[in-house]
Design a protein around this motif. Structure first.
Motif, PDB file in Angstrom:
ATOM      1  N   UNK A 198      41.396  39.102  31.845  1.00 48.37           N
ATOM      2  CA  UNK A 198      41.858  40.093  30.869  1.00 48.37           C
ATOM      3  C   UNK A 198      43.208  39.675  30.292  1.00 48.37           C
ATOM      4  N   UNK A 199      43.446  40.023  29.056  1.00 45.98           N
ATOM      5  CA  UNK A 199      44.717  39.655  28.414  1.00 45.98           C
ATOM      6  C   UNK A 199      45.904  40.307  29.111  1.00 45.98           C
ATOM      7  N   UNK A 200      45.720  41.526  29.629  1.00 43.41           N
ATOM      8  CA  UNK A 200      46.843  42.180  30.317  1.00 43.41           C
ATOM      9  C   UNK A 200      47.220  41.443  31.598  1.00 43.41           C
ATOM     10  N   UNK A 201      46.292  40.624  32.118  1.00 38.11           N
ATOM     11  CA  UNK A 201      46.574  39.839  33.326  1.00 38.11           C
ATOM     12  C   UNK A 201      47.091  38.443  32.988  1.00 38.11           C
ATOM     13  N   UNK A 202      46.981  38.033  31.730  1.00 36.63           N
ATOM     14  CA  UNK A 202      47.336  36.652  31.368  1.00 36.63           C
ATOM     15  C   UNK A 202      48.585  36.561  30.492  1.00 36.63           C
ATOM     16  N   UNK A 246      57.270  47.876  32.269  1.00 41.82           N
ATOM     17  CA  UNK A 246      56.989  48.271  33.657  1.00 41.82           C
ATOM     18  C   UNK A 246      55.490  48.429  33.910  1.00 41.82           C
ATOM     19  N   UNK A 247      54.744  47.323  33.739  1.00 47.56           N
ATOM     20  CA  UNK A 247      53.283  47.353  33.792  1.00 47.56           C
ATOM     21  C   UNK A 247      52.794  46.343  34.829  1.00 47.56           C
ATOM     22  N   UNK A 248      52.002  46.830  35.801  1.00 56.56           N
ATOM     23  CA  UNK A 248      51.475  45.992  36.883  1.00 56.56           C
ATOM     24  C   UNK A 248      49.949  45.982  36.823  1.00 56.56           C
ATOM     25  N   UNK A 249      49.362  44.810  37.097  1.00 56.22           N
ATOM     26  CA  UNK A 249      47.908  44.667  37.179  1.00 56.22           C
ATOM     27  C   UNK A 249      47.500  44.421  38.624  1.00 56.22           C
ATOM     28  N   UNK A 250      46.559  45.208  39.110  1.00 56.71           N
ATOM     29  CA  UNK A 250      46.001  45.035  40.457  1.00 56.71           C
ATOM     30  C   UNK A 250      44.717  44.218  40.361  1.00 56.71           C
ATOM     31  N   UNK A 251      44.679  43.087  41.069  1.00 52.10           N
ATOM     32  CA  UNK A 251      43.529  42.180  41.049  1.00 52.10           C
ATOM     33  C   UNK A 251      43.091  41.950  42.500  1.00 52.10           C
ATOM     34  N   UNK A 252      41.821  42.040  42.773  1.00 47.77           N
ATOM     35  CA  UNK A 252      41.338  41.890  44.150  1.00 47.77           C
ATOM     36  C   UNK A 252      40.782  40.487  44.401  1.00 47.77           C
ATOM     37  N   UNK A 253      40.788  40.107  45.696  1.00 45.08           N
ATOM     38  CA  UNK A 253      40.196  38.839  46.124  1.00 45.08           C
ATOM     39  C   UNK A 253      39.490  39.051  47.467  1.00 45.08           C
ATOM     40  N   UNK A 254      38.620  38.077  47.822  1.00 41.54           N
ATOM     41  CA  UNK A 254      37.905  38.160  49.099  1.00 41.54           C
ATOM     42  C   UNK A 254      38.298  37.051  50.060  1.00 41.54           C
ATOM     43  N   UNK A 255      38.740  35.905  49.569  1.00 42.92           N
ATOM     44  CA  UNK A 255      39.171  34.812  50.453  1.00 42.92           C
ATOM     45  C   UNK A 255      40.565  34.344  50.034  1.00 42.92           C
TER      46      UNK A 255
END
Length: 480
Positions: A374-378, A384-393
């Protein structure tokens, strides 16, 4: 706080243009100051002044240079209250943050550069040669609005201490503390031409500096797009270039981490200075199975941040610095919603038409359901804007962290041995492990599109030096 003159060749002088740039208080929208709108003619005078002063200044003994700097430093210390009020007014920085980050911190930087040059070795004897480090020459310093005095200190002070002469172009949004620094140098009777100040717009004054053939180096802090433009202009005449640019820094939370500590560190990094920090940890990369817990902690801890009048001692978050910045951040929040991310903290700010005469306030904002494409992540939002992104490993977390054009900062929270191993795998110029504290002697700068070169510490001094090899069995006389 209405300044009518530029500082060129040791004197306050009228600009070639009879125009001004008004300084707006972003909390009230009132005009609280102005500076001259300099142009290419003013840059020409300032650069020629610096070029003429260079030979004498580079031959001035270090003890004398330090004495000038110490007098100027003491002047700034005496103006501490004025400087704090300036940054509250021109930047909208909350009172406590303005004092700590925008005034006390830069003064400590000033002191530290003086300490470092006292013991710095400007020559080294090899078996058949002597390596000598000499000043570059005339340095054009182009500084941003988000840390107005702090970024000036990172450039101007080490440049002058190492024997260079300087032309400073501060941001047109927050130039007032630069004027006080010029007053400090004038009070110290710094020799004419060693420091020059030309205020104005980046596309005119900054570009003129970057193109000028008598300028030997450009030190720029700002956006990656701005740095790219300035560097292209500077490289037409093969200037030395130092760039401190943007970031989209990751905070990786590992299994076994102190979740409360990690969340608080992430929020502080992004909410302080209203998110207008290049090194802010704006991508929080978290284990998928911990997502619910972390979301709850973020929501609960975000409630502790008070948004409001920066003059109120209880305020944590003030306004963004300008209408342009407000509109940019709002557009990214709208974009995040359009991309399918979910807001768990904050809201879409008012449009420009709805804003009326209100200040440029944006509440702390946290998106979940974000993926790294997503552009908000790149893209750097600078709010004051944070993006939460999940991972499994863990490998996936590292891959997400490194999948960015930037490499300025970062953090890893988790068991010490594993957290340090992950930190080493992240391609970034600085990274904190758990509650690691910043060190004033550590260099700061980025990988990839986050910049070229370093500021702070010994490396921040060496940016303003050229290296000469002298092949001579007899030690040369070194006068730095």
């Amino acid at each position: 706080m209405f300044y009518k003159e530029l500082y060129i060749n040791g004197e306050w002088v009228k600009s070639n243009l009879d125009e001004i740039i008004e300084i707006e208080n972003p909390a009230t929208r009132d005009i609280i100051g102005s500076v001259p709108k300099g142009n290419e003619v003013d840059v020409e005078l300032a650069v020629k002044s610096a070029a003429l002063a260079f030979d004498q200044w580079k031959g001035t003994p270090m003890e004398s240079r330090i004495l000038y700097m110490e007098i100027a430093l003491n002047y700034l210390k005496a103006k501490k209250e004025l400087l704090v009020n300036m940054e509250v007014a021109e930047l909208g920085a909350p009172l406590k943050w303005a004092e700590r980050a925008h005034v006390v911190g830069p003064i400590i930087r000033f002191e530290n550069y003086i300490k470092l040059v006292k013991n710095y070795k400007f020559s080294k004897k090899l078996t058949h040669a002597t390596i000598v480090k000499e000043p570059v020459g005339v340095v054009g310093c182009i500084t941003p609005w988000n840390y107005p005095l702090g970024q000036i200190m990172q450039k101007v002070i080490p440049a002058i201490l190492t024997g260079n002469t300087v032309v400073l172009k501060p941001s047109q949004i927050a130039p007032l503390s630069a004027m006080v620094l010029a007053e400090a140098f004038h009070y110290a009777k710094l020799p004419k031409g060693v420091f020059n100040l030309v205020t104005g717009r980046a596309g005119e004054v900054g570009n003129a500096l970057a193109k000028h053939k008598l300028v030997n180096m450009i030190s720029f802090t700002g956006s990656t797009a701005g740095g790219r433009e300035v560097a292209k202009l500077a490289l037409d005449s093969i200037k030395k270039v130092a760039l401190e640019l943007g970031g989209k820094s990751p905070l990786i939370i590992l299994e076994g981490a102190d979740l409360e500590l990690a969340v608080k560190a992430g929020l502080s990094s992004c909410y302080d200075n209203t998110g207008q920090t290049c090194a802010a940890l704006t991508r929080m990369i978290v284990p998928k199975k911990y997502l619910g817990q972390i979301e709850t902690l973020i929501i609960d801890n975000s409630r502790n941040y008070i948004v409001g009048n920066p003059n109120d001692a209880n305020t944590h978050i003030g306004p963004l610095a300008s209408l342009k910045q407000y509109s940019k951040v709002r557009s990214y929040i709208q974009l995040g919603l359009d991309e399918g991310a979910k807001l768990i903290v904050g809201e879409l700010p008012k449009s420009e038409n709805e804003l009326g005469n209100e200040g440029y306030y944006v509440k702390p904002t946290v998106f979940t359901n974000v993926n790294n494409q997503m552009r908000i992540a790149r893209e750097e939002i600078f709010g004051p804007v944070i993006c939460l992104i999940t991972y499994e490993t863990i490998d996936e977390a590292i891959e997400i962290a490194n999948d960015t054009d930037y490499g300025l900062s970062g953090a890893v929270f988790g068991p010490d041995i594993l957290a340090n191993k992950v930190a080493l795998a992240i391609r970034t110029g600085s990274i904190a492990v758990n509650d690691g504290k910043r060190d004033i002697d550590a260099p700061f700068g980025g990988y990839k599109q986050s910049g070229i070169g370093r500021e702070g510490g010994l490396q921040g001094i060496e940016e303003f030096l050229e290296i000469k090899s002298i092949f001579n069995e007899v030690n040369p006389i070194i006068n730095i």
